[in-house]
Design a protein around this motif. Sequence first.
Motif, short mmCIF file in Angstrom:
data_model
loop_
_atom_site.label_atom_id
_atom_site.label_comp_id
_atom_site.label_asym_id
_atom_site.label_seq_id
_atom_site.Cartn_x
_atom_site.Cartn_y
_atom_site.Cartn_z
N ASP A 88 0.84 -1.20 0.00
CA ASP A 88 0.00 0.00 0.00
C ASP A 88 0.87 1.24 0.00
OD1 ASP A 88 -2.78 1.30 0.90
OD2 ASP A 88 -1.12 2.24 1.96
N LEU A 105 -0.94 4.40 0.52
CA LEU A 105 -1.83 5.44 1.00
C LEU A 105 -1.16 6.27 2.10
CD1 LEU A 105 -4.61 6.72 0.92
CD2 LEU A 105 -5.46 4.91 2.39
N LEU A 106 -0.20 5.65 2.76
CA LEU A 106 0.48 6.34 3.84
C LEU A 106 1.24 7.58 3.36
CD1 LEU A 106 1.09 5.73 6.99
CD2 LEU A 106 -0.44 4.24 5.73
N THR A 132 0.22 9.80 1.42
CA THR A 132 -0.72 10.90 1.57
C THR A 132 -0.72 11.41 3.00
OG1 THR A 132 -2.09 9.66 0.03
CG2 THR A 132 -3.10 11.57 1.10
N LEU A 133 -0.81 10.46 3.93
CA LEU A 133 -0.86 10.83 5.33
C LEU A 133 0.43 11.54 5.77
CD1 LEU A 133 -2.33 10.84 7.97
CD2 LEU A 133 -1.73 8.46 8.32
N GLU A 134 1.55 11.04 5.27
CA GLU A 134 2.83 11.68 5.60
C GLU A 134 2.84 13.13 5.16
OE1 GLU A 134 6.48 9.94 4.50
OE2 GLU A 134 6.17 8.13 5.69
N VAL A 187 0.27 15.10 4.75
CA VAL A 187 -0.63 15.85 5.61
C VAL A 187 0.08 16.21 6.92
CG1 VAL A 187 -2.76 15.75 6.95
CG2 VAL A 187 -2.72 14.82 4.64
N ILE A 188 0.73 15.21 7.49
CA ILE A 188 1.41 15.44 8.76
C ILE A 188 2.53 16.45 8.62
CG2 ILE A 188 2.89 14.36 10.49
CD1 ILE A 188 1.25 11.80 10.10
N LYS A 198 0.96 19.89 8.46
CA LYS A 198 0.28 20.39 9.66
C LYS A 198 1.20 20.49 10.87
CE LYS A 198 -4.46 18.87 8.71
NZ LYS A 198 -5.50 17.94 9.19
N ILE A 213 9.26 13.99 8.12
CA ILE A 213 9.17 12.55 8.28
C ILE A 213 10.11 11.82 7.34
CG2 ILE A 213 7.61 10.58 8.02
CD1 ILE A 213 5.37 12.51 8.91
N ASP A 265 10.53 8.19 7.87
CA ASP A 265 10.16 6.77 7.86
C ASP A 265 8.88 6.58 8.67
OD1 ASP A 265 10.34 4.12 7.27
OD2 ASP A 265 11.73 3.64 8.88
N HIS A 266 8.25 5.46 8.42
CA HIS A 266 7.10 5.15 9.26
C HIS A 266 7.01 3.64 9.46
CE1 HIS A 266 5.05 5.04 5.15
NE2 HIS A 266 5.03 3.79 5.58
#
Lengths: 149, 149
Positions: B110, B112-113, B115-117, B119-120, B123, B128, B130-131
């Motif tokens: 996946d 999709l993360l 996108t989230l990265e 956003v984070i 904001k 970032i 790595d996750h």
Amino acid sequence: MIDMAELRQRFSERQYKLTPQRQIILQAFIDHQDKHLSAEDVYTIVRKQSPEIGLATVYRTLELLSDLEILQKLDFGDGRSRYEINETNTPHHHHHLICLSCGKVKEFEDDLLETLEAVIARKSRFKIVDHQVKFYGYCRECQEESDDP
Amino acid sequence: MIDMAELRQRFSERQYKLTPQRQIILQAFIDHQDKHLSAEDVYTIVRKQSPEIGLATVYRTLELLSDLEILQKLDFGDGRSRYEINETNTPHHHHHLICLSCGKVKEFEDDLLETLEAVIARKSRFKIVDHQVKFYGYCRECQEESDDP
DNA sequence: ATTAGTGCAAAGTATTTGCAACAGT
DNA sequence: ACTGTTGCAAATACTTTGCACTAAT
């Protein structure tokens, strides 16, 4: 948010007792909502009120509270488990942003993960009940520091 | 996917040596691409070819390979660190689905993360790099088992 | 009385470290 | 020779467990 009466209820349902030690440990989390306490952290805090408490009791209580889903066990890769109050009732999840430079952990509110969970459930037939997301990077302060010559 | 010449290069850049022990340990990961090996796992595998190797060497090598970003350190909450080959080159990330019943870990592709990265980063001003995402639930097999009376 | 819970000390498990010997350049 | 690397043993760090004692129902 934490209702002692409701808790006592949840304990007695499974014939657990809400002993003084367990209450004091819970109180430590209520007094440090924004922190991610390790067993040792809790032990230090709790001994101020209850100097005769044992570290084993802390460990056993943390395990129990996790089983009861009152606490959530976290792991930031620093070799010890950390815990925070599990706000299952609230719909918004938060993720943890871990600074690789100073080690601080910030929270980030978000529920985009719900979408991802749905995708995974559909594609993989995995029935997801929980998730844990960690982002590693550099916090604003550490970025600014490294900008200086 | 794993190019020994390129690796030797990456080692020597930082004046590390690609010793026989380190190669054998790397080979263990190449031979078990789909697994998430712990230090003990690696030790067991590697001793078949190299019985005189020390566990400390395994630990030191795993740390080194993680620093060099050849391996990625994982944590599935079972009290030991696990490692897998870090496929940074490939654009698609994968997440881990951990079955609470049988303990098996599946992978899920996946991105999709990303996108989230983004956003984070916007904001929170967190940079970032790595996750790590873990989903807990019940795999298809265990669901089917519990369906039976 | 019975059963859960506690504190202490000891044990267990994963990982790290000090050090003398070793290997490669 | 020099510097990184290794194996071994000992040390460390976190967590769990056995057990006798206590507390609560």
